[in-house]
Design an enzyme around this catalytic site. Structure first.
Site, PDB file in Angstrom:
ATOM      1  N   GLU A 198      -6.503  -7.684  -0.833  1.00  0.00           N
ATOM      2  CA  GLU A 198      -6.967  -7.838   0.548  1.00  0.00           C
ATOM      3  C   GLU A 198      -8.466  -7.553   0.560  1.00  0.00           C
ATOM      4  O   GLU A 198      -8.880  -6.435   0.281  1.00  0.00           O
ATOM      5  CB  GLU A 198      -6.266  -6.845   1.486  1.00  0.00           C
ATOM      6  N   GLU A 239       0.827  -1.212   0.000  1.00  0.00           N
ATOM      7  CA  GLU A 239       0.000   0.000   0.000  1.00  0.00           C
ATOM      8  C   GLU A 239       0.864   1.266   0.000  1.00  0.00           C
ATOM      9  O   GLU A 239       0.791   2.083   0.922  1.00  0.00           O
ATOM     10  CB  GLU A 239      -0.953   0.023   1.195  1.00  0.00           C
TER      11      GLU A 239
END
Ligand code: GAL
Ligand code: ZN
Length: 658
Positions: free
Chosen positions: A305, A144
């Site tokens: 995710e 991320e």
């Protein structure tokens, strides 16, 4: 080879003896891919130069025996303590000159040359070690990127890089002075060496400097990714590279990151991120994030995710209602996800994320989350298999620009004006009307879209103006709104034209004044019907445009709030205010005339479509907690073979049509 389902797995959090059980249970569930390793640098290199990949080798082998492949993350979001102790300057610095210390994650300055050397060493060894392993099928660089980098990094190394970046962009200090408007408040520079990052000041900062800083930060992260991607591609060719994006996060330009990726991935947590913000679940917002991620590569994407239980760090979210986990996963498929990995396999016993719940609870015994996710996988798997690569039809697009976003973050005018939230005014209305929507960037080809919505075109350039003109001239329907054509690319006000500068002829209007609605709610009257509006009112005079709606209040009552103008073969709409949802619905009705909604469903029931080889797939998603009636034309065949007239709470139904 493609994968349908996977999990995010942290073998280093569990005793070795459990690995085989986990792998077996994963296989039984339907998992064929796991992502691992992205936070475990200190495990793989406990002391400088001492590489220990034995445990990772072992777990990869155990997984392989169950038919499971893996993606490995480079662990550069968490440099180990020995490195930090030797080179504390790797720790990032905030705008007030304070360091962020070891003990969390993202304690790294991405420009630091010593850190870069460590990364080169480690990532090369890591990539070489797994280069020949056919079960390591892909890489994720870091994790991320942009996460936790809100106020990072203002350290001397980053400042130096900023100066180099500026020098390359402006060449001479005189030109920089002009483009930054440094005549104001005595900010003139005589050398690039004098320039700093926009650190804490007693009063407002130079907006041109701030905009360049934002651009620079995005470029730095992109280069940080490229640096690692180059090593991986060279040392271990033939494996894919993807990255887990965060929807509307704006720290780096995802469109440009996409150029470095084989495909985009995304992390989807509809239940919210209960460590920082308290966002409530909003189906339209999460739909928009998925559409943005699909737009990065203009092809189906992965979820790296996917929420699989309660989210939470120090504070916890709500528990997903029965059905919601499957519904949320199906929403991703509905917007173009071809593969879904669930975060995480099992709730962790340690660390900050003890309560960010996994498929398995802390005790490792399957419970409701497991059963619901397994039921989703069993049902959706064959359908996903069939629709791999399918894309939504092209109807409407929203112009998405990181630069406009940055410019508004610097000078929002109204304290409640947020770029992405404002875009949601339009996206929400399109979503409610079930019109497929893509996000496009400035240099994309817009010609395939019947409608282009381009909100908040604050920074206007001759190139953008020409492109907007050409789109409408060619028959497009364009929506522009307030704060359009205000500034040039340097974030300096344009003085050579009338607002909306460089496009006022396209809109057929002139904005002669404006009113920031600091303490007031605005009113717009359309066909005798009054609607609320917010934040801002442009005061508009018509040239060639026609008024669609007028302001209902203030001294400019009765003057145009929404207009349209015929131009070439198309039309340009202009909206002088931020519309309420009801007004936006009215407006979108007008603008999308002739585009048939995918279906007609009750409020809270989302509809999307994907198409491939002449086959169409229709998703109907009930985001409400109550049963909802559905009725579709008989040509839509339910993929589960069961005709129904109602959808249970939090249920999804998928249909097919040849
Ligand atoms: C994501 C992140 C994961 C994990 C998860 C739960 O944003 O990529 O590493 O932190 O959130 O907090
Ligand atoms: Zn730094």
């Amino acid at each position: 080879m493609h994968y349908l389902f996977g999990v995010d797995y942290y073998p280093e959090h569990w005793p070795k003896e459990r690995w085989a059980t986990d792998a077996k249970m994963m296989r039984e569930m339907g998992v064929t891919i796991v992502r691992m390793a992205e936070f475990s640098w200190s495990k793989w290199e406990p002391r400088e130069g001492e590489f220990h990949f034995e445990d990772l080798d072992e777990v990869i082998e155990i997984l392989e025996r169950e038919g499971i492949d893996c993606i490995l993350g480079t662990p550069t979001a968490a440099p180990p303590k020995w490195m930090i102790d030797r080179n504390p300057e790797i720790q990032p610095m905030d705008a007030e000159g304070r360091r962020y210390f070891f003990g969390g994650r993202h304690h790294d300055c991405q420009s630091n040359p010593v850190y870069r050397e460590h990364i080169r060493r480690f990532v090369t060894a890591f990539a070489r070690h797994y280069a020949q392993n056919p079960h390591v099928v892909g890489w994720q660089v870091d994790n991320e990127l942009g996460n936790s980098h809100g106020n990072l990094c203002y350290c001397p190394s980053c400042e130096k890089r900023f100066r180099q970046w500026l020098k390359q962009k402006y060449q001479t200090i005189e030109w920089l002075n002009q483009c930054w408007g440094t005549a104001f408040w005595s900010q003139g520079y005589t050398s690039f060496d004098q320039i700093t990052a926009p650190k804490m000041t007693t009063s407002g900062h130079n907006p041109s400097q701030q905009l360049d800083w934002k651009r620079f930060c995005s470029d730095l992260v992109l280069e940080f990714h490229q640096f690692q991607a180059d090593i991986l591609r060279q040392a271990a060719p033939g494996k894919f590279i993807t990255h887990n994006l965060m929807g509307f996060s704006d720290k780096l330009d995802y469109h440009r990151l996409g150029e470095q990726l084989d495909f985009a991935s995304h992390d989807q947590y509809p239940g919210g991120h209960f460590h920082a913000r308290h966002d409530v679940y909003r189906a339209d917002f999460h739909a928009a994030e998925l559409d943005l991620v699909r737009s990065v590569k203009k092809k189906p994407f992965w979820i790296m995710e996917q929420q699989s239980g309660i989210t939470g760090w120090e504070i916890l979210g709500r528990t997903p209602r029965p059905g919601q986990l499957g519904l949320w996963a199906m929403q991703c498929v509905a917007h173009g996800a071809d593969t879904i990995l669930f975060f995480r396999w099992r709730s962790c016993l340690m660390g900050t994320e003890q309560y960010w719940h996994g498929i398995l609870p802390h005790n490792g015994e399957p419970g409701r989350y497991y059963r619901e996710i397994k039921a989703f996988m069993d049902q959706a798997g064959p359908w996903m298999e069939e629709m791999q690569g399918a894309m939504p039809p092209k109807e409407a697009a929203i112009l998405f620009s990181y630069e406009q976003d940055y410019a508004f973050a610097i000078q929002p005018h109204h304290p409640d004006l947020r770029y992405t939230q404002h875009l949601m005014t339009y996206y929400g209305a399109l979503h409610r009307k079930h019109i497929p929507t893509d996000f496009v960037r400035e240099n994309d080809d817009w010609s395939g879209y019947k409608v282009l919505i381009a909100p908040l075109q604050f920074l206007m350039t001759p190139e953008l103006s020409a492109k907007l003109h050409a789109y409408v001239a060619g028959g497009g329907r364009l929506v522009l709104d307030f704060r359009c054509g205000v500034k040039d690319a340097h974030n300096l006000a344009i003085s050579t034209d009338t607002l909306p500068c460089l496009v006022h002829d396209l809109c057929g209007i002139r904005v002669t004044e404006y009113d920031c609605l600091r303490d007031a709610v605005g009113e717009v009257v359309w066909n005798g019907e009054a609607y609320e509006s917010y934040l801002w009112n442009d005061i508009i005079e018509l040239d060639t445009a026609t008024m669609l709606a007028a302001y209902g209040k203030e001294f400019y009552q009765g003057s145009p709030a929404i207009t349209y103008n015929a131009y070439g073969q198309g039309k340009t709409y202009y909206v002088g205010t931020q519309m309420s949802p009801a007004l936006a619905d009215r407006m979108i009705e007008e603008v999308t005339a002739g585009i048939a909604p995918l279906a007609d469903t009750p409020w809270g029931v989302e509809v999307t479509q994907r198409e491939k080889n002449g086959k169409r797939y229709l998703f109907v998603l009930n985001h409400t907690g109550t049963e909802q009636p559905i009725s579709l034309p008989a040509s839509w065949q339910p993929m589960d073979g069961k005709d129904v007239s109602a959808l249970p709470p939090y249920a999804a139904k998928v249909y097919r049509r040849a």
